[in-house]
Design an enzyme around this catalytic site. Structure first.
Site, PDB file in Angstrom:
ATOM      1  N   GLN A  53       2.918  11.112  -1.476  1.00  0.00           N
ATOM      2  CA  GLN A  53       2.942  11.507  -0.066  1.00  0.00           C
ATOM      3  C   GLN A  53       4.347  11.427   0.540  1.00  0.00           C
ATOM      4  O   GLN A  53       4.601  11.997   1.603  1.00  0.00           O
ATOM      5  CB  GLN A  53       1.942  10.684   0.741  1.00  0.00           C
ATOM      6  CG  GLN A  53       0.501  11.054   0.382  1.00  0.00           C
ATOM      7  CD  GLN A  53      -0.550  10.264   1.142  1.00  0.00           C
ATOM      8  OE1 GLN A  53      -0.260   9.589   2.120  1.00  0.00           O
ATOM      9  NE2 GLN A  53      -1.789  10.340   0.663  1.00  0.00           N
ATOM     10  N   ARG A 102      -5.480  15.238   6.525  1.00  0.00           N
ATOM     11  CA  ARG A 102      -6.003  15.089   5.170  1.00  0.00           C
ATOM     12  C   ARG A 102      -6.168  16.451   4.498  1.00  0.00           C
ATOM     13  O   ARG A 102      -5.896  16.595   3.303  1.00  0.00           O
ATOM     14  CB  ARG A 102      -7.328  14.325   5.212  1.00  0.00           C
ATOM     15  CG  ARG A 102      -7.789  13.915   3.835  1.00  0.00           C
ATOM     16  CD  ARG A 102      -9.013  13.044   3.893  1.00  0.00           C
ATOM     17  NE  ARG A 102     -10.208  13.819   4.189  1.00  0.00           N
ATOM     18  CZ  ARG A 102     -11.437  13.440   3.849  1.00  0.00           C
ATOM     19  NH1 ARG A 102     -11.619  12.294   3.218  1.00  0.00           N
ATOM     20  NH2 ARG A 102     -12.468  14.182   4.157  1.00  0.00           N
ATOM     21  N   ARG A 132     -16.448   5.824   1.602  1.00  0.00           N
ATOM     22  CA  ARG A 132     -16.830   7.235   1.538  1.00  0.00           C
ATOM     23  C   ARG A 132     -16.820   7.748   0.101  1.00  0.00           C
ATOM     24  O   ARG A 132     -17.505   8.710  -0.224  1.00  0.00           O
ATOM     25  CB  ARG A 132     -15.865   8.071   2.394  1.00  0.00           C
ATOM     26  CG  ARG A 132     -15.989   7.802   3.872  1.00  0.00           C
ATOM     27  CD  ARG A 132     -14.950   8.563   4.695  1.00  0.00           C
ATOM     28  NE  ARG A 132     -13.720   7.806   4.822  1.00  0.00           N
ATOM     29  CZ  ARG A 132     -12.540   8.156   4.325  1.00  0.00           C
ATOM     30  NH1 ARG A 132     -12.418   9.286   3.645  1.00  0.00           N
ATOM     31  NH2 ARG A 132     -11.478   7.400   4.489  1.00  0.00           N
ATOM     32  N   HIS A 135     -11.675   3.817  -3.654  1.00  0.00           N
ATOM     33  CA  HIS A 135     -10.872   4.463  -2.597  1.00  0.00           C
ATOM     34  C   HIS A 135     -11.281   4.060  -1.190  1.00  0.00           C
ATOM     35  O   HIS A 135     -10.454   3.710  -0.350  1.00  0.00           O
ATOM     36  CB  HIS A 135     -10.939   5.990  -2.724  1.00  0.00           C
ATOM     37  CG  HIS A 135     -10.150   6.714  -1.680  1.00  0.00           C
ATOM     38  ND1 HIS A 135     -10.655   7.043  -0.439  1.00  0.00           N
ATOM     39  CD2 HIS A 135      -8.869   7.136  -1.681  1.00  0.00           C
ATOM     40  CE1 HIS A 135      -9.710   7.652   0.267  1.00  0.00           C
ATOM     41  NE2 HIS A 135      -8.618   7.724  -0.462  1.00  0.00           N
ATOM     42  N   HIS A 191       0.957   5.527  -1.457  1.00  0.00           N
ATOM     43  CA  HIS A 191       0.541   6.722  -2.207  1.00  0.00           C
ATOM     44  C   HIS A 191       1.840   7.487  -2.439  1.00  0.00           C
ATOM     45  O   HIS A 191       2.286   8.236  -1.572  1.00  0.00           O
ATOM     46  CB  HIS A 191      -0.435   7.581  -1.411  1.00  0.00           C
ATOM     47  CG  HIS A 191      -1.597   6.830  -0.835  1.00  0.00           C
ATOM     48  ND1 HIS A 191      -2.606   6.312  -1.620  1.00  0.00           N
ATOM     49  CD2 HIS A 191      -1.916   6.495   0.434  1.00  0.00           C
ATOM     50  CE1 HIS A 191      -3.493   5.706  -0.840  1.00  0.00           C
ATOM     51  NE2 HIS A 191      -3.097   5.793   0.407  1.00  0.00           N
ATOM     52  N   HIS A 202      -6.080  -1.320   6.118  1.00  0.00           N
ATOM     53  CA  HIS A 202      -6.267  -0.864   7.511  1.00  0.00           C
ATOM     54  C   HIS A 202      -7.226  -1.792   8.266  1.00  0.00           C
ATOM     55  O   HIS A 202      -6.798  -2.539   9.119  1.00  0.00           O
ATOM     56  CB  HIS A 202      -6.700   0.608   7.626  1.00  0.00           C
ATOM     57  CG  HIS A 202      -5.825   1.543   6.856  1.00  0.00           C
ATOM     58  ND1 HIS A 202      -4.470   1.627   7.085  1.00  0.00           N
ATOM     59  CD2 HIS A 202      -6.084   2.414   5.832  1.00  0.00           C
ATOM     60  CE1 HIS A 202      -3.939   2.518   6.247  1.00  0.00           C
ATOM     61  NE2 HIS A 202      -4.892   3.005   5.475  1.00  0.00           N
ATOM     62  N   ASP A 210       2.196   3.122   2.965  1.00  0.00           N
ATOM     63  CA  ASP A 210       1.081   4.058   2.879  1.00  0.00           C
ATOM     64  C   ASP A 210       1.522   5.513   2.675  1.00  0.00           C
ATOM     65  O   ASP A 210       1.815   5.909   1.566  1.00  0.00           O
ATOM     66  CB  ASP A 210       0.199   3.872   4.137  1.00  0.00           C
ATOM     67  CG  ASP A 210      -1.130   4.592   4.057  1.00  0.00           C
ATOM     68  OD1 ASP A 210      -1.343   5.367   3.113  1.00  0.00           O
ATOM     69  OD2 ASP A 210      -1.987   4.391   4.933  1.00  0.00           O
ATOM     70  N   HIS A 269       0.833  -1.213   0.000  1.00  0.00           N
ATOM     71  CA  HIS A 269       0.000   0.000   0.000  1.00  0.00           C
ATOM     72  C   HIS A 269       0.859   1.251   0.000  1.00  0.00           C
ATOM     73  O   HIS A 269       1.548   1.551   0.973  1.00  0.00           O
ATOM     74  CB  HIS A 269      -0.925  -0.007   1.217  1.00  0.00           C
ATOM     75  CG  HIS A 269      -1.971   1.056   1.171  1.00  0.00           C
ATOM     76  ND1 HIS A 269      -2.980   1.072   0.235  1.00  0.00           N
ATOM     77  CD2 HIS A 269      -2.172   2.167   1.934  1.00  0.00           C
ATOM     78  CE1 HIS A 269      -3.758   2.121   0.438  1.00  0.00           C
ATOM     79  NE2 HIS A 269      -3.282   2.813   1.459  1.00  0.00           N
TER      80      HIS A 269
HETATM   81  C1  NGQ Z   1      -5.395   8.608   1.341  1.00  0.00           C
HETATM   82  N1  NGQ Z   1      -4.781   7.907   3.521  1.00  0.00           N
HETATM   83  O1  NGQ Z   1      -6.113   8.286   0.419  1.00  0.00           O
HETATM   84  O2  NGQ Z   1      -4.273   9.107   1.167  1.00  0.00           O
HETATM   85  C2  NGQ Z   1      -5.880   8.353   2.743  1.00  0.00           C
HETATM   86  C3  NGQ Z   1      -6.488   9.582   3.352  1.00  0.00           C
HETATM   87  C4  NGQ Z   1      -8.985   9.513   2.982  1.00  0.00           C
HETATM   88  C5  NGQ Z   1      -4.947   6.936   4.420  1.00  0.00           C
HETATM   89  N2  NGQ Z   1      -6.121   6.397   4.485  1.00  0.00           N
HETATM   90  C6  NGQ Z   1      -7.672  10.138   2.614  1.00  0.00           C
HETATM   91  N3  NGQ Z   1      -3.995   6.570   5.220  1.00  0.00           N
HETATM   92  O3  NGQ Z   1      -9.036   8.413   3.496  1.00  0.00           O
HETATM   93  O4  NGQ Z   1      -9.986  10.144   2.712  1.00  0.00           O
HETATM   94 ZN    ZN Z   2      -3.834   4.694   1.978  1.00  0.00          ZN
END
Ligand code: NGQ
Ligand code: ZN
Length: 460
Positions: free
Chosen positions: A63, A84, A212, A209, A60, A275, A326, A58
């Protein structure tokens, strides 16, 4: 040029530790034969014990460039959600060229840390106005190019993102670079699959994603569409990471996120639930039974204040897991595995929580081996096992390090995971090619130079 052979005095094979192992590689970077109790002949000798390369399931990539920039207390109470917002601000200006430079630096750091493949959960698709680039696959191609240039294997997971919260609420300003409708999303996935068919270094999957960011309809449309293209491709989703997310999900539909997913999407062994921090014992058992991998990212989960994954119940039910870095606050398989166990020790106030029991009591070895298997499954790649037919993705451990002195077999992995702060990966091979030798990647200076330029421009 790929190597053709390697001899290891000690190596971790699927059936356990073996001595005097001769590995023969094919021209395509696969393992052809793996023979314990052999003579070295003229095969090059590994400088230390050989273990499979680790999957980082995992990531991104962009980041990495904001790691260290969000550790300052804000005016109110900081949280995952305030982090975020900072991330949305950071993402606003990134160009494709910058993303490629950041990904290349990150992937070299991963390779040096012993990660030989990455699952790139990729949602930064469009230009700063939210308009697709002339080539809608521009950003995906940049990230895949960075993987190709550095030599890491990649499972690229374009993200389906449509909404800001449960029940299909309109996406916000900060999310506009991420958004797709399912039809445009599937065209992107189709073009990437076509471009990389037959390439053993690149696999394409998808990543809705989070609950949500999709609805039941868009989630199912994406999975159905993927199935017509590749019905074994991996499917990853963020789930139940924050308690607020669980509460909001219950308020929306009366069910917890993992409950909802199990009933509405029927996840199976192709799925990786990233997660899954906040699950009940019953959800843990049902999640384990469906065969999905838990994608655990302990350093990011700690950094963002998520909570601790209830590993004992999930493992007792037969669940599989892998690790990911992550947000890349840390790029270290050792740290992920160590904190996975330490989170359990700190909350349960016990020692040696995650192990294979009396038959396999070594905690470090248990964590390492399980993360190899779960990572391979989640990335949909023939990795994590030094066996004929699998990729020649492996690490040579530096057993000259003081923390590893005198240790062998599973105790060696216990020492790697718990006893050292030096990087134990000395040499790293991906697909039969050495990408790290004596701790160095051939392109590290040039890639770092470009990364520094990007950071200087971003932090200006
Ligand atoms: C992300 N990061 O997509 O980068 C997410 C945060 C979200 C992690 N979940 C954004 N660690 O979940 O809306
Ligand atoms: Zn993530």
């Amino acid at each position: 040029m790929p190597e053709s052979s390697l001899f290891a005095a000690q190596a971790l094979l699927p059936e356990g530790w073996a001595r005097n192992v001769l590995f023969l590689f094919g021209p395509d970077g696969g393992l052809v034969t793996v023979t314990p109790d052999s003579e070295p002949g003229d095969a090059p000798r590994a400088a230390g014990a050989v273990v499979p390369g680790m999957a980082n399931l995992h990531s991104h990539a962009f980041q990495r460039a904001m790691a260290g920039l969000t550790e300052r207390a804000g005016p109110g109470e900081d949280s995952f959600w305030t982090w975020r917002d900072l991330m949305y601000g950071f993402v606003r200006r990134l160009t494709p060229q910058q993303v490629e430079a950041i990904a290349a630096q990150l992937y070299i750091e991963m390779l040096k840390a012993g990660y030989t493949a990455v699952g790139e959960f990729h949602y930064l698709h469009h230009d700063p106005q939210g308009t697709p680039y002339a080539d809608p696959g521009e950003m995906s191609k940049r990230v895949i190019a960075a993987a190709g240039a550095t030599g890491i294997g990649i499972t690229h997971l374009p993200v389906l993102y449509g909404y800001s919260d449960f029940g299909g609420q309109a996406a916000g300003e900060g999310q506009r670079r991420f958004l797709h409708r399912p039809d445009a999303f599937l065209r992107l996935v189709e073009s990437l699959i076509a471009a990389h068919r037959g390439d053993p270094q690149v696999r394409i999957g998808i990543a809705p994603h989070s609950l949500r960011a999709v609805t039941a309809e868009t989630l199912n449309a994406a999975v159905r569409g993927l199935n017509t293209l590749d019905d074994s491709a991996p499917i990853h989703i963020h789930i139940a990471e924050q308690q607020k997310e669980v509460h909001d999900c219950i308020a929306w539909c009366g069910e917890r996120p993992v409950e909802w997913l199990l009933r509405r999407a029927l996840p199976d062994a192709r799925w990786c639930l990233v997660h899954a921090t906040h699950i009940t014992e019953e959800e843990a058992v049902r999640m384990a039974a469906c065969g999905a991998v838990a994608g655990l990212c302990p350093t990011t989960e700690a950094n963002l204040g998520d909570g601790v994954f209830p590993a004992p119940g999930f493992l007792a039910a037969g669940g599989g897991f892998g690790i990911g870095s992550d947000s890349h606050i840390s790029v270290s398989a050792v740290e992920e595995l160590r904190w996975l166990e330490y989170g359990q020790r700190l909350t349960l106030r016990r020692r040696n929580v995650l192990s294979g029991g009396a038959d396999a009591p070594s905690v470090g070895a248990f964590l390492f081996k399980r993360a190899l298997a779960g990572g391979a499954q989640a990335l949909g790649r023939p990795i994590g096992r030094l066996a004929p037919g699998c990729r020649a993705d492996l690490l040579v451990l530096d057993d000259t390090q003081a923390s590893l002195a005198g240790k062998s077999g599973d105790v060696l992995l216990d020492a790697v995971v718990f006893a050292g702060n030096e990087n134990a990966a000395r040499d790293v091979m991906v697909g039969g090619r050495w990408v790290v030798r004596e701790g160095h990647h051939a392109d590290e200076a040039e890639v770092l130079r470009r990364y520094r330029e990007v950071l200087a421009a971003l932090l200006d």
